[in-house]
Design an enzyme around this catalytic site. Structure first.
Site, mmCIF file in Angstrom:
data_model
loop_
_atom_site.group_PDB
_atom_site.id
_atom_site.type_symbol
_atom_site.label_atom_id
_atom_site.label_comp_id
_atom_site.label_asym_id
_atom_site.label_seq_id
_atom_site.Cartn_x
_atom_site.Cartn_y
_atom_site.Cartn_z
ATOM 1 N N GLY A 7 0.814 -1.212 0.000
ATOM 2 C CA GLY A 7 0.000 0.000 0.000
ATOM 3 C C GLY A 7 0.845 1.258 0.000
ATOM 4 O O GLY A 7 0.399 2.306 0.472
ATOM 5 N N ALA A 8 2.057 1.174 -0.539
ATOM 6 C CA ALA A 8 2.958 2.332 -0.526
ATOM 7 C C ALA A 8 2.413 3.488 -1.362
ATOM 8 O O ALA A 8 2.837 4.636 -1.176
ATOM 9 C CB ALA A 8 4.347 1.941 -1.035
ATOM 10 N N GLY A 9 1.475 3.207 -2.259
ATOM 11 C CA GLY A 9 0.893 4.255 -3.075
ATOM 12 C C GLY A 9 -0.304 4.933 -2.442
ATOM 13 O O GLY A 9 -0.866 5.873 -3.021
ATOM 14 N N GLY A 10 -0.726 4.482 -1.261
ATOM 15 C CA GLY A 10 -1.866 5.062 -0.572
ATOM 16 C C GLY A 10 -1.451 6.187 0.362
ATOM 17 O O GLY A 10 -0.266 6.515 0.484
ATOM 18 N N MET A 11 -2.429 6.756 1.051
ATOM 19 C CA MET A 11 -2.147 7.893 1.917
ATOM 20 C C MET A 11 -1.156 7.529 3.026
ATOM 21 O O MET A 11 -0.179 8.248 3.254
ATOM 22 C CB MET A 11 -3.442 8.432 2.540
ATOM 23 N N VAL A 12 -1.394 6.419 3.717
ATOM 24 C CA VAL A 12 -0.491 6.031 4.804
ATOM 25 C C VAL A 12 0.897 5.718 4.255
ATOM 26 O O VAL A 12 1.913 6.165 4.790
ATOM 27 C CB VAL A 12 -1.055 4.825 5.577
ATOM 28 N N SER A 103 -7.864 -0.970 12.144
ATOM 29 C CA SER A 103 -8.737 0.197 12.017
ATOM 30 C C SER A 103 -9.627 0.271 13.248
ATOM 31 O O SER A 103 -10.034 -0.762 13.799
ATOM 32 C CB SER A 103 -9.601 0.080 10.760
ATOM 33 N N SER A 104 -9.977 1.487 13.657
ATOM 34 C CA SER A 104 -10.834 1.631 14.836
ATOM 35 C C SER A 104 -12.254 1.129 14.584
ATOM 36 O O SER A 104 -13.016 0.961 15.532
ATOM 37 C CB SER A 104 -10.875 3.091 15.294
ATOM 38 N N CYS A 105 -12.596 0.846 13.314
ATOM 39 C CA CYS A 105 -13.915 0.249 13.055
ATOM 40 C C CYS A 105 -13.963 -1.199 13.523
ATOM 41 O O CYS A 105 -15.036 -1.817 13.524
ATOM 42 C CB CYS A 105 -14.288 0.357 11.585
ATOM 43 N N TYR A 132 -15.573 -4.228 6.052
ATOM 44 C CA TYR A 132 -14.191 -3.771 6.211
ATOM 45 C C TYR A 132 -13.671 -4.128 7.601
ATOM 46 O O TYR A 132 -12.539 -4.606 7.758
ATOM 47 C CB TYR A 132 -14.147 -2.258 5.996
ATOM 48 N N LYS A 136 -10.438 -6.559 8.828
ATOM 49 C CA LYS A 136 -9.365 -6.074 9.693
ATOM 50 C C LYS A 136 -9.216 -6.943 10.945
ATOM 51 O O LYS A 136 -8.100 -7.205 11.411
ATOM 52 C CB LYS A 136 -9.635 -4.618 10.084
ATOM 53 N N HIS A 176 -13.055 10.180 3.105
ATOM 54 C CA HIS A 176 -13.448 10.218 4.503
ATOM 55 C C HIS A 176 -13.898 11.636 4.869
ATOM 56 O O HIS A 176 -13.924 12.531 4.031
ATOM 57 C CB HIS A 176 -12.288 9.767 5.388
ATOM 58 N N TRP A 199 -24.256 15.966 6.908
ATOM 59 C CA TRP A 199 -25.096 14.773 7.094
ATOM 60 C C TRP A 199 -25.417 14.599 8.573
ATOM 61 O O TRP A 199 -24.521 14.657 9.429
ATOM 62 C CB TRP A 199 -24.378 13.537 6.584
#
Length: 306
Positions: A7-12, A103-105, A132, A136, A176, A199
């Site tokens: 996932g190096a291309g993602g935000m994190v 993830s906190s979810c 999701y 996780k 998000h 919302w």
């Protein structure tokens, strides 16, 4: 040390690659074209060929509440496949060290806040992103089981709170909360709109941490891996209401209009605040304030190709 970042291309992943600590390592950062994490055969072959010493598992299908509601099958199946293939293949190849990102979810929807690491699987999950969350949880438990069977394998899981920041997605369908608010409020300012829609009633509370702070924690986790807890939240320890996030973004952007509320829209959990005692005892704390993080995020957004 040879370090693989999925996932190096993602935000994190991109925030992690910007962290100066990582300059000391040889980095493997395969693109999706170079490594299909959905293929067990490809994953095992890649790991066997490159033999990383350490894996940071940050890959996955991600999205906001709208995307999760619309595509629950994909969020469950794709993430289960990615997590199973990567973690099990690391085990089979003999890679001993991993930081897996949860993830906190993963926490129950009605659990008492702040959410402690011991609360995983102690209640019903939030329906809007259940698929999701299940993927996780499976990944965290698989890491735990591998360590239980053979303690020479150390596969540890960090559970970040909600994230935002540079390299985020600003598409209103897939983004998000904070990047979605940045885009909405910026467009309202540019068009001269007098109202921005929120919302729900805006009273739901969320904890959003700047992604660069998670990168800092991961970098510390690599340096001090032996002392890193097997399961640890990474968060601020404080939260804000959705209304407060809208106002904070408006303040940074300079939007002077008002807000309306659509009470027919889903809002998810009423509150989701992670406990940070274990992280603080370990010696880590987030350093970026909400305003600083929004300013950096907005600067990045303004420089995106329009």
């Amino acid at each position: 040390m040879k370090l693989l970042i999925t996932g190096a291309g993602g935000m994190v992943g991109k925030n992690l690659l910007e962290n100066p600590d990582l300059s000391r390592y040889e980095i493997l950062r395969p693109t999706r074209a170079e490594l299909n994490l959905g293929s067990r055969e490809q994953v095992e072959s890649y790991l066997d060929k490159h033999r990383p010493d350490f894996v940071i598992h940050a890959a996955g299908r991600v999205g906001g509440i709208q995307a999760n509601i619309k595509n629950p099958v994909a969020f469950l199946v794709e993430n289960v496949d990615i997590n199973r293939n990567l973690i099990a293949s690391c085990h089979n190849v003999g890679i001993k060290k991993m930081i897996n990102l949860g993830s906190s979810c993963m926490y129950p929807r009605n659990a008492e806040n702040p959410l402690k690491e011991s609360m995983v699987l102690q209640g019903e999950l939030e329906p809007t992103n259940e698929g999701y969350a299940l993927a996780k949880i499976m990944a965290q438990r698989l890491c735990q089981y591998i360590m239980k069977e053979d303690p020479s394998f150390q596969y540890k899981t960090l559970i970040p709170c909600n994230l935002y920041g540079r390299f985020d997605h600003f598409d209103p369908v897939n983004s998000h909360l904070i990047p979605a608010v940045v885009r909405k409020v910026d467009e309202a300012k540019k068009t001269g709109a007098t109202q921005v829609e929120i919302w729900g009633d805006g009273e739901a509370r969320r904890e959003f941490m700047y992604a660069g702070d998670l990168a800092d924690c991961i970098a510390a986790g690599i340096r001090k891996f032996d002392s890193l807890p097997a399961l640890m939240n990474v968060g601020l320890g404080i939260d804000y209401s959705v209304n407060e996030y809208y106002k904070a973004v408006a303040d940074v952007i300079g939007y002077k209009g008002g807000f309306t509320h659509d009470l027919t829209k889903p809002v998810g959990m009423k509150r989701k605040l992670v406990a940070t005692e274990i992280a603080q005892t370990w010696g880590w704390k987030s350093q970026t304030s909400l305003r600083q993080g929004i300013e950096k995020t907005y600067e990045y957004y303004l420089n995106l190709p329009q």
